[in-house]
Design a protein around this motif. Structure first.
Motif, mmCIF file in Angstrom:
data_model
loop_
_atom_site.group_PDB
_atom_site.id
_atom_site.type_symbol
_atom_site.label_atom_id
_atom_site.label_comp_id
_atom_site.label_asym_id
_atom_site.label_seq_id
_atom_site.Cartn_x
_atom_site.Cartn_y
_atom_site.Cartn_z
ATOM 1 N N ILE A 1 46.450 34.449 49.252
ATOM 2 C CA ILE A 1 44.989 34.346 49.401
ATOM 3 C C ILE A 1 44.680 34.279 50.893
ATOM 4 O O ILE A 1 45.266 33.484 51.627
ATOM 5 C CB ILE A 1 44.427 33.082 48.723
ATOM 6 N N PHE A 2 43.738 35.109 51.314
ATOM 7 C CA PHE A 2 43.185 35.025 52.663
ATOM 8 C C PHE A 2 41.754 34.519 52.540
ATOM 9 O O PHE A 2 40.977 35.052 51.741
ATOM 10 C CB PHE A 2 43.211 36.400 53.341
ATOM 11 N N PHE A 3 41.409 33.518 53.340
ATOM 12 C CA PHE A 3 40.110 32.854 53.197
ATOM 13 C C PHE A 3 39.357 32.875 54.522
ATOM 14 O O PHE A 3 39.916 32.529 55.573
ATOM 15 C CB PHE A 3 40.326 31.415 52.731
ATOM 16 N N ASN A 4 38.102 33.295 54.469
ATOM 17 C CA ASN A 4 37.228 33.325 55.645
ATOM 18 C C ASN A 4 36.004 32.469 55.353
ATOM 19 O O ASN A 4 35.075 32.927 54.681
ATOM 20 C CB ASN A 4 36.825 34.765 55.971
ATOM 21 N N LYS A 5 36.024 31.257 55.835
ATOM 22 C CA LYS A 5 34.965 30.308 55.517
ATOM 23 C C LYS A 5 33.626 30.737 56.133
ATOM 24 O O LYS A 5 32.575 30.600 55.500
ATOM 25 C CB LYS A 5 35.342 28.916 56.020
ATOM 26 N N ARG A 6 33.670 31.267 57.330
ATOM 27 C CA ARG A 6 32.433 31.645 58.016
ATOM 28 C C ARG A 6 31.689 32.725 57.238
ATOM 29 O O ARG A 6 30.475 32.696 57.110
ATOM 30 C CB ARG A 6 32.745 32.125 59.431
ATOM 31 N N GLU A 7 32.456 33.692 56.712
ATOM 32 C CA GLU A 7 31.822 34.793 55.977
ATOM 33 C C GLU A 7 31.708 34.502 54.484
ATOM 34 O O GLU A 7 31.165 35.311 53.742
ATOM 35 C CB GLU A 7 32.618 36.081 56.193
ATOM 36 N N LYS A 8 32.236 33.383 54.046
ATOM 37 C CA LYS A 8 32.240 33.008 52.627
ATOM 38 C C LYS A 8 32.897 34.103 51.781
ATOM 39 O O LYS A 8 32.342 34.560 50.765
ATOM 40 C CB LYS A 8 30.827 32.681 52.143
ATOM 41 N N LYS A 9 34.061 34.498 52.236
ATOM 42 C CA LYS A 9 34.812 35.540 51.535
ATOM 43 C C LYS A 9 36.275 35.131 51.427
ATOM 44 O O LYS A 9 36.815 34.442 52.287
ATOM 45 C CB LYS A 9 34.725 36.866 52.291
ATOM 46 N N LEU A 10 36.881 35.626 50.365
ATOM 47 C CA LEU A 10 38.321 35.461 50.240
ATOM 48 C C LEU A 10 38.876 36.679 49.517
ATOM 49 O O LEU A 10 38.118 37.440 48.889
ATOM 50 C CB LEU A 10 38.711 34.170 49.516
ATOM 51 N N SER A 11 40.168 36.868 49.660
ATOM 52 C CA SER A 11 40.796 37.997 48.991
ATOM 53 C C SER A 11 42.175 37.587 48.490
ATOM 54 O O SER A 11 42.831 36.713 49.074
ATOM 55 C CB SER A 11 40.907 39.204 49.924
ATOM 56 N N LEU A 12 42.562 38.222 47.402
ATOM 57 C CA LEU A 12 43.893 38.019 46.826
ATOM 58 C C LEU A 12 44.683 39.288 47.057
ATOM 59 O O LEU A 12 44.241 40.371 46.652
ATOM 60 C CB LEU A 12 43.782 37.722 45.333
ATOM 61 N N HIS A 13 45.822 39.153 47.728
ATOM 62 C CA HIS A 13 46.705 40.285 47.966
ATOM 63 C C HIS A 13 47.931 40.144 47.077
ATOM 64 O O HIS A 13 48.588 39.092 47.089
ATOM 65 C CB HIS A 13 47.135 40.328 49.438
ATOM 66 N N ILE A 14 48.197 41.186 46.342
ATOM 67 C CA ILE A 14 49.393 41.225 45.497
ATOM 68 C C ILE A 14 50.301 42.296 46.074
ATOM 69 O O ILE A 14 50.007 43.500 45.989
ATOM 70 C CB ILE A 14 49.047 41.545 44.030
ATOM 71 N N THR A 15 51.371 41.868 46.714
ATOM 72 C CA THR A 15 52.287 42.832 47.320
ATOM 73 C C THR A 15 53.328 43.286 46.304
ATOM 74 O O THR A 15 53.585 42.590 45.302
ATOM 75 C CB THR A 15 53.001 42.216 48.530
ATOM 76 N N ASP A 16 53.888 44.470 46.528
ATOM 77 C CA ASP A 16 54.910 45.019 45.637
ATOM 78 C C ASP A 16 54.452 44.915 44.179
ATOM 79 O O ASP A 16 55.137 44.365 43.312
ATOM 80 C CB ASP A 16 56.236 44.280 45.834
ATOM 81 N N SER A 17 53.274 45.457 43.909
ATOM 82 C CA SER A 17 52.680 45.341 42.577
ATOM 83 C C SER A 17 53.615 45.883 41.501
ATOM 84 O O SER A 17 54.280 46.910 41.687
ATOM 85 C CB SER A 17 51.350 46.102 42.533
ATOM 86 N N GLN A 18 53.643 45.187 40.373
ATOM 87 C CA GLN A 18 54.481 45.550 39.242
ATOM 88 C C GLN A 18 53.612 45.858 38.018
ATOM 89 O O GLN A 18 52.523 45.295 37.884
ATOM 90 C CB GLN A 18 55.430 44.402 38.914
ATOM 91 N N PRO A 19 54.087 46.702 37.123
ATOM 92 C CA PRO A 19 53.298 46.980 35.904
ATOM 93 C C PRO A 19 52.927 45.711 35.148
ATOM 94 O O PRO A 19 51.850 45.634 34.554
ATOM 95 C CB PRO A 19 54.231 47.879 35.083
ATOM 96 N N GLY A 20 53.773 44.709 35.186
ATOM 97 C CA GLY A 20 53.483 43.435 34.533
ATOM 98 C C GLY A 20 52.343 42.664 35.174
ATOM 99 O O GLY A 20 51.869 41.678 34.596
#
Lengths: 114, 112
Positions: free
Chosen positions: B64-83
């Motif tokens: 999770i990357f979180f930016n409090k000033r912009e009120k945004k966050l993102s979830l990064h899933i690396t090496d994505s798998q079919p599961g």
């Protein structure tokens, strides 16, 4: 893995019928939530309890919906007179006390009102 | 008013790619943000969570990357798998209140 147990998994009722579902929260979790998740994946908060006391509930809950969390018994959510619009996945979740305690959900009860 | 917004609504990536799921919120008092993963026919399962005092939280392939000033966050899933194919929900809470607010989810499909 979540240890919140919800029964039944599926519930089919006719319009006007009563629908009741139950939830056993995770052991040691005094706070219990009920959410309704519709077909568009939207979560609608219904009610929550701490131990046996209601903390918050929405207006809708006060009309056809009732819920309780008696001590030493499963929590329950009951719809007195089911309507087609009540068809949804009803999710029970529990959490411990403390600022970092998040919600742990059960598998849900899928209600279909015909 | 939608308190928590997610984008995109759906996302398709190839196996091995990084999937990026976005979330934004309205209430600057929100200070705790769990992400849930939900498979069809199941309840949401906690995946990873972050508090607003942090700007990054990592757990294996999930970050999770979180930016409090912009009120945004993102979830990064690396090496994505079919599961990993599932719907992911961002949630937010103000510690002073009990209720959690949920976004409408991002449906992720990982193609082998």
């Amino acid at each position: 893995n979540s240890k919140v147990i919800q029964t039944p998994r599926y519930l089919v009722k006719g319009q006007g019928q009563k629908a009741k579902m139950r939830c056993i929260p995770e052991k040691g979790h005094p706070v219990v939530f009920w959410y309704q998740q519709n077909k568009n994946n939207e979560f609608k908060f219904l009610i929550n309890f701490q131990n046996q006391e209601v903390l918050q509930q929405i207006d809708m809950t006060e009309k056809r919906f009732s819920a309780e969390c008696p001590s030493n018994s499963p929590c329950s959510l009951e719809i007195q007179s089911s309507e087609a619009g009540d068809s949804a996945l009803y999710l029970c979740a529990s959490r411990g006390l403390g600022s970092q305690n998040t919600l742990y959900f059960g598998a849900g009860t899928r209600l279909s009102v015909l | 008013q939608q308190q928590v917004r997610q984008s995109p609504q759906s996302l398709t990536v190839w196996e091995g790619e990084t999937a990026i799921l976005n979330c934004s919120y309205e209430n600057s008092a929100f200070d705790y943000f769990p992400w849930y993963q939900q498979f069809p026919g199941e309840g949401p399962a906690l995946l990873i969570a972050i508090r607003s005092v942090s700007d990054k939280k990592e757990d294996g392939r999930f970050t999770i990357f979180f930016n409090k000033r912009e009120k945004k966050l993102s979830l990064h899933i690396t090496d994505s798998q079919p599961g990993d194919s599932a719907t992911y929900f961002c949630a937010a809470r103000n510690t002073g209140y009990q209720n959690f607010y949920f976004g409408k989810g991002t449906s992720l499909t990982v193609i082998p």
